[in-house]
Design a protein around this motif. Structure first.
Motif, PDB file in Angstrom:
ATOM      1  N   ARG A 136      27.059  10.557  50.954  1.00  0.00           N
ATOM      2  CA  ARG A 136      26.387  11.647  51.646  1.00  0.00           C
ATOM      3  C   ARG A 136      24.920  11.748  51.248  1.00  0.00           C
ATOM      4  NH1 ARG A 136      29.307  15.663  54.052  1.00  0.00           N
ATOM      5  NH2 ARG A 136      27.881  17.234  53.246  1.00  0.00           N
ATOM      6  N   SER A 140      23.087   9.075  53.161  1.00  0.00           N
ATOM      7  CA  SER A 140      22.903   9.398  54.577  1.00  0.00           C
ATOM      8  C   SER A 140      21.981  10.586  54.783  1.00  0.00           C
ATOM      9  CB  SER A 140      24.256   9.707  55.210  1.00  0.00           C
ATOM     10  OG  SER A 140      24.767  10.890  54.634  1.00  0.00           O
ATOM     11  N   LEU A 154      22.958  13.723  54.198  1.00  0.00           N
ATOM     12  CA  LEU A 154      23.732  14.936  54.447  1.00  0.00           C
ATOM     13  C   LEU A 154      23.783  15.810  53.201  1.00  0.00           C
ATOM     14  CD1 LEU A 154      26.644  13.428  56.538  1.00  0.00           C
ATOM     15  CD2 LEU A 154      24.758  14.845  57.334  1.00  0.00           C
ATOM     16  N   PRO A 178      18.751  13.137  58.167  1.00  0.00           N
ATOM     17  CA  PRO A 178      19.805  12.156  58.460  1.00  0.00           C
ATOM     18  C   PRO A 178      19.515  11.383  59.741  1.00  0.00           C
ATOM     19  CG  PRO A 178      20.786  14.285  57.965  1.00  0.00           C
ATOM     20  CD  PRO A 178      19.305  14.479  57.972  1.00  0.00           C
ATOM     21  N   ILE A 196      21.203   5.297  60.144  1.00  0.00           N
ATOM     22  CA  ILE A 196      22.396   4.927  59.400  1.00  0.00           C
ATOM     23  C   ILE A 196      23.605   5.443  60.175  1.00  0.00           C
ATOM     24  CG2 ILE A 196      23.738   5.830  57.452  1.00  0.00           C
ATOM     25  CD1 ILE A 196      21.333   5.327  55.711  1.00  0.00           C
ATOM     26  N   PHE A 238      27.612   6.637  59.933  1.00  0.00           N
ATOM     27  CA  PHE A 238      28.520   7.156  58.914  1.00  0.00           C
ATOM     28  C   PHE A 238      29.916   7.215  59.527  1.00  0.00           C
ATOM     29  CE2 PHE A 238      28.069   9.925  54.970  1.00  0.00           C
ATOM     30  CZ  PHE A 238      29.422   9.913  54.685  1.00  0.00           C
ATOM     31  N   PHE A 270      33.331   8.867  58.745  1.00  0.00           N
ATOM     32  CA  PHE A 270      33.765   9.899  57.807  1.00  0.00           C
ATOM     33  C   PHE A 270      35.179   9.656  57.287  1.00  0.00           C
ATOM     34  CE2 PHE A 270      30.206  11.859  59.751  1.00  0.00           C
ATOM     35  CZ  PHE A 270      29.685  12.680  58.767  1.00  0.00           C
ATOM     36  N   GLN A 271      35.411  10.230  56.100  1.00  0.00           N
ATOM     37  CA  GLN A 271      36.720  10.113  55.457  1.00  0.00           C
ATOM     38  C   GLN A 271      37.816  10.624  56.401  1.00  0.00           C
ATOM     39  OE1 GLN A 271      36.645  11.750  51.540  1.00  0.00           O
ATOM     40  NE2 GLN A 271      38.657  10.962  51.017  1.00  0.00           N
ATOM     41  N   ASP A 302      33.470   5.930  54.658  1.00  0.00           N
ATOM     42  CA  ASP A 302      34.142   6.688  53.613  1.00  0.00           C
ATOM     43  C   ASP A 302      35.653   6.582  53.776  1.00  0.00           C
ATOM     44  OD1 ASP A 302      34.755   8.317  51.565  1.00  0.00           O
ATOM     45  OD2 ASP A 302      33.762  10.102  52.347  1.00  0.00           O
ATOM     46  N   GLU A 324      32.033  18.191  59.130  1.00  0.00           N
ATOM     47  CA  GLU A 324      31.803  16.771  59.412  1.00  0.00           C
ATOM     48  C   GLU A 324      31.530  16.519  60.895  1.00  0.00           C
ATOM     49  OE1 GLU A 324      34.129  17.703  57.303  1.00  0.00           O
ATOM     50  OE2 GLU A 324      33.990  16.452  55.503  1.00  0.00           O
ATOM     51  N   GLU A 341      27.975  16.984  61.174  1.00  0.00           N
ATOM     52  CA  GLU A 341      27.257  16.000  60.361  1.00  0.00           C
ATOM     53  C   GLU A 341      27.268  14.653  61.060  1.00  0.00           C
ATOM     54  OE1 GLU A 341      29.166  16.312  56.585  1.00  0.00           O
ATOM     55  OE2 GLU A 341      27.786  17.876  55.929  1.00  0.00           O
ATOM     56  N   ALA A 342      28.384  14.311  61.674  1.00  0.00           N
ATOM     57  CA  ALA A 342      28.456  13.059  62.414  1.00  0.00           C
ATOM     58  C   ALA A 342      27.362  13.039  63.476  1.00  0.00           C
ATOM     59  CB  ALA A 342      29.828  12.898  63.051  1.00  0.00           C
ATOM     60  N   LEU A 398      24.590  14.781  63.453  1.00  0.00           N
ATOM     61  CA  LEU A 398      23.265  14.752  62.821  1.00  0.00           C
ATOM     62  C   LEU A 398      22.898  13.324  62.440  1.00  0.00           C
ATOM     63  CD1 LEU A 398      23.231  17.900  60.509  1.00  0.00           C
ATOM     64  CD2 LEU A 398      22.263  17.590  62.783  1.00  0.00           C
ATOM     65  N   VAL A 399      23.868  12.606  61.845  1.00  0.00           N
ATOM     66  CA  VAL A 399      23.604  11.220  61.455  1.00  0.00           C
ATOM     67  C   VAL A 399      23.301  10.377  62.686  1.00  0.00           C
ATOM     68  CG1 VAL A 399      24.618   9.172  60.433  1.00  0.00           C
ATOM     69  CG2 VAL A 399      24.993  11.367  59.370  1.00  0.00           C
ATOM     70  N   ASP A 400      23.970  10.708  63.791  1.00  0.00           N
ATOM     71  CA  ASP A 400      23.780   9.915  65.002  1.00  0.00           C
ATOM     72  C   ASP A 400      22.475  10.230  65.715  1.00  0.00           C
ATOM     73  OD1 ASP A 400      26.067   8.531  64.685  1.00  0.00           O
ATOM     74  OD2 ASP A 400      27.292   9.836  65.931  1.00  0.00           O
ATOM     75  N   ARG A 439      42.118  13.888  60.172  1.00  0.00           N
ATOM     76  CA  ARG A 439      43.449  13.490  59.747  1.00  0.00           C
ATOM     77  C   ARG A 439      43.937  14.388  58.624  1.00  0.00           C
ATOM     78  NH1 ARG A 439      40.930   8.177  56.973  1.00  0.00           N
ATOM     79  NH2 ARG A 439      40.904   8.991  54.880  1.00  0.00           N
TER      80      ARG A 439
END
Ligand SMILES: Nc1ncnc2c1ncn2[C@@H]1O[C@H](COP(=O)(O)OP(=O)(O)OP(=O)(O)O)[C@@H](O)[C@H]1O
Ligand SMILES: [Mg+2]
Lengths: 364, 440
Positions: free
Chosen positions: A47, A50, A52, A72, A77, A79, A81-82, A158, B331, B334-335, B337-339, B438
């Motif tokens: 994180r 990236s 975050l 970010p 980049i 990401f 996610f887990q 992740d 998330e 956040e996904a 934002l990263v994109d 998940r």
């Protein structure tokens, strides 16, 4: 593509370190795996890379450019996610197209790229399904596709395979590895599964307690663990660790058993213990061979067949159990006394006080 | 209505009649299908069985009248009638179940063991839930539930009926279930009228520029002279409730998002403070607000009521929406934002669609509050911004009470809420679905 450099990067939550100052250079096109038990700071590290998570100290360089305080969205980049973080209100296709739309790509280009990437991941048939109705593996593919579609400078993943069953995990593992080789994209991959790390990584960063324990190729971390943690954590079962007292070339184990250390090791062990002191002997199960006139006595505690080989659990006295690999035909009754030898090239020694590995002056 | 002297209004006789027919026609087909007949036969037989019980119920009520007189308690006779007619329909259904012959032509049973179902069970079901006995009991229960639900709708149905009654029908005693529907009430509601004397009526009847509404009014000797206030009130209600709903939901959404996602200093205190506006009944502050509004020139303005309703709804919408936004994993954004999306874009494209259930629920509740609010609307408006709730009772006024017009007014007042709720029901029912986060 890209290099990633972490210089003394650290993260504290309150007074607690989630990641202690960390140095790491990921080379262009390299596949680096962050490996460690739950809660050791792997996700936090990703994180921070990236953007975050703001760092508490240190610097992050991307292609030599300092991006520590860049947003970010400006880091180029991707990401994964887990927990995949697929949008439930969009179909798989819309999910994959989403990052491209951010860049204002034309509609035909978006459609073309989504189709290309879904062909690559063999998931064209699920494109119009919503994530809620997808199987774990397909969700995984959508998450990967969403990262791949953009051709980013680097991938951060992740634990992307954590949700899959063992069989499918292997398939996806191969798929990701294959993708990496084809695209040659710089990747930082997080997992707590050491088998996965060994199988996929060009290099492995072993972490524990918010700290980096060792950075090395899979062979290095396997054969030359830097400390007791790495020795135990890597391999299943981990390295056999037997405490003993070292007196001039001979290691005295429990109940009078002795082990004569290989000649090549003697000088460095003498130096480390000043001739007389406690040591921990470490060796992998495959380094032990059971033989009639071998050196170290033990009793058979249990045996189990692992298909290709038999794993012997041997008791050395003092309740120390070690594991040794033998052929699959070998049959030993429980409680039989046996003797075994160690391959001199595969033994390692650790200092019980510092837990660090003792570096041989001249490697045998 | 049946010419029988009974202690219950006709309405209830009809109600129980329908009830038994419904019970019969839902329970019987299960048995018939099980025995290999066409379920349609079952419906017909069941309806007949139900009708028999209904007739029995009516006769019993009539027969028990002397008993009721004797006991000086009409309720006893009603209860006895219900119990006896219930016993009759159950006995009839049991008889049907026992003696309807197996159909020969339907081929062998899908499952050979005794009592097995006709068709293979190709859906997920426990064994005891496939049993025809259980299924007919289930049908019976469903009928009871439907009729109970219907019972709660009776006031609304009654209102809807009254809206279409003529004045004599509306005030008839005993009340009429069957009547000639007319639009008189609705026209009365929508118009201002004046009474005509017989000469004027004759003159009007001779004219040929009358539309259907004029003709309806002419029947009761009135002429339409303009639009009534009701239309204006309803429009005010729509403007005020609609605007304040949009405002409180959108402002609440932004506030809830901020509380959920950012570190807001004193977050807990602020949230408590927001909620504390709900801690006393709003009516308590009508006088101060009345004085304030008069000073500020907000008295009898749309803006005044919109601001007030928005303020009251805001606490509610912030709390409700915060719960929904908290459920969306960070998330997701956040996904985005990263994109390469900005936070605002992520909010619009990810958070809002994911929170749609919450937004829909909040919208419905806010709208219902603003739409139904009575006390403030009564105190703070006179004419320009007066909404429908204080207007409808004022129609009772003096002189003849136009029940049909009042019922029509209430009916129309109900429609927007029904439309809003109906339009959003898909989202209300959808429940909170989480995509591909998940589990552990
Ligand atoms: N937002 C946060 N606030 C406070 N502490 C946090 C926060 N996020 C993580 N931590 C703490 O930081 C430590 C490292 O967390 P991190 O999520 O990086 O672990 P991880 O290695 O990814 O573990 P896992 O394998 O379970 O995903 C943990 O002890 C965690 O409790
Ligand atoms: Mg993690």
């Amino acid at each position: 593509m890209a290099t990633i450099e972490l210089i003394n990067v650290e993260k504290k939550f309150g007074d607690v370190h989630a990641v202690k100052p960390m140095n790491l250079t990921v080379r262009d096109g390299e596949f680096v795996v962050l490996l460690g038990p739950s809660g050791c700071g792997k996700t936090t590290t990703l994180r921070m890379i990236s953007g975050l998570e703001a760092v508490t100290g240190g610097q992050i360089l991307l292609n030599g450019r300092d991006v520590t305080w860049e947003r970010p969205s400006d880091r180029d980049i991707a990401f994964v996610f887990q927990f995949f973080a697929l949008y439930s209100h969009m179909t798989a296709r819309e999910n994959i197209a989403f990052p491209l739309q951010a860049q204002g790509e034309r509609r035909e280009v978006v459609r073309q790229r989504v189709e290309d990437v879904s062909r690559l991941l063999r998931m064209e048939h699920v494109l119009d399904v919503r994530p809620g109705a997808l199987s774990g593996g397909d969700q995984q593919r959508v998450a990967l596709a969403r990262a791949l579609v953009r051709h980013p400078a680097a991938f951060l993943m992740d634990e992307p395979l954590g949700a899959l069953d063992a069989d499918f995990r292997e398939t996806m593992r191969a798929e990701i590895k294959r993708l990496h080789i084809d695209q040659h994209a710089t990747t930082v991959y997080v997992t707590h599964d050491q088998i996965e790390a060994m199988a996929m990584g060009d290099r492995i960063v072993v972490m524990s307690d918010a700290d980096v324990q060792q950075v090395g190729t899979p062979a290095e971390v396997y054969h030359d663990p830097a400390n007791l943690f790495v020795a135990r954590f890597i391999g299943s079962p981990g390295m056999n660790l037997v405490p003993g007292r070292y007196v001039r070339g001979v290691l005295h184990l429990a109940e009078g058993a002795t082990y004569k250390v290989p000649d090549a090791w003697a000088p460095s062990l003498d130096a480390a213990t000043r001739g007389d002191g406690d040591l921990i002997l470490g060796f992998r199960p495959e380094a032990a061979t059971v033989g009639v006139d071998s050196a170290i006595p033990a009793t058979v505690y249990a045996t189990d067949l692992h298909g290709g080989y038999t794993m012997l659990h041997l008791e050395l006295g003092n309740n120390t159990i070690i594991h040794a690999r033998t052929t699959r035909e070998a049959k030993y009754a429980i409680n039989t006394p046996v003797r075994f030898d160690l391959d001199p090239a595969m033994v390692r020694f650790f200092d019980p006080a510092t837990e660090a590995a003792i570096i041989p002056e001249v490697r045998a | 209505m049946f010419g029988i002297d009974i202690p219950l209004p006709d309405f209830w006789v009809v109600y129980f009649f329908i009830f038994w027919v419904l019970v019969g026609s839902t329970a019987a087909p299960v048995v018939f299908r099980h025995k290999g007949h066409h379920p349609l036969i079952g419906i017909v037989v069941g309806a007949a069985v139900g009708a028999l019980s209904g007739i029995a119920f009516t006769l019993l009520l009539a027969a028990l009248q002397p008993l009721a007189d004797l006991l000086d308690d009409p309720l006893a006779s009603i209860l006895v009638s219900i119990v006896v007619s219930a016993a009759i329909i159950l006995a009839l259904l049991a008889f049907v179940r026992r003696f309807v012959p197996e159909s020969g032509g339907a081929g062998p049973r899908a499952v050979e063991a005794a009592g097995g179902p006709r068709a293979p069970v190709t859906y997920s079901a426990r064994v005891d839930k496939v049993d025809p006995g259980w299924q007919s009991v289930q049908a019976l229960r469903a009928s009871v539930v439907i009729m109970l639900a219907g019972l709660t709708l009776i006031p609304v149905i009654w209102m809807a009926m009254t809206a279409f009654k003529s004045y004599p029908d509306a005030v008839a005693s005993p009340p009429k279930v069957v009547f000639d529907p007319t639009l008189e009430g609705i026209v009365t509601l929508m118009t201002k009228r004046r009474n005509l004397d017989s000469a004027q009526i004759a003159e009007y009847e001779a004219r040929d520029d009358l539309n259907w509404a004029d003709r309806i009014m002419l029947k009761s000797g009135k002429a339409i002279i303009g639009q009534s206030d009701y239309v204006k009130r309803l429009r005010n209600s729509l403007i005020i409730a609609g605007t304040s709903t949009v405002l409180s939901v959108s402002m609440g959404l932004l506030a809830a998002y901020a509380f959920s996602r950012f570190r807001v200093p004193g977050e807990g205190d602020l949230l408590f403070f927001i909620l504390s506006t709900r801690m006393l009944p709003p009516v308590v502050v009508t006088i101060p607000i009345f004085l304030m509004y008069r000073e500020l020139g907000l008295y009898d303005t749309h803006l005044g009521l919109i601001a007030l309703y928005t303020a009251f709804n805001l606490s509610f919408s912030v709390w409700l929406l915060k719960g929904f936004i908290d459920e969306i994993p960070k998330e997701y954004e956040e996904a985005a934002l990263v994109d390469g999306y900005t936070r605002l874009q992520a909010f619009r494209r990810i958070v809002m669609p994911e929170a749609v259930t919450g937004i829909a629920a909040t919208t419905v509740f806010c709208f219902i509050f603003a739409w139904n609010e009575y006390a403030f609307a009564l105190m703070l408006t006179t004419d320009k911004a007066r909404t429908a709730p204080p207007h409808i009772p004022s129609m009772i006024g003096s002189g003849v009470v136009e029940w049909a017009a009042i019922a029509a007014g209430s009916l129309f007042f109900l429609i927007p809420v029904v439309i809003v709720t109906f339009a959003l029901r898909k989202y209300l029912l959808r429940g909170v679905t989480f995509g591909a986060i998940r589990q552990g």
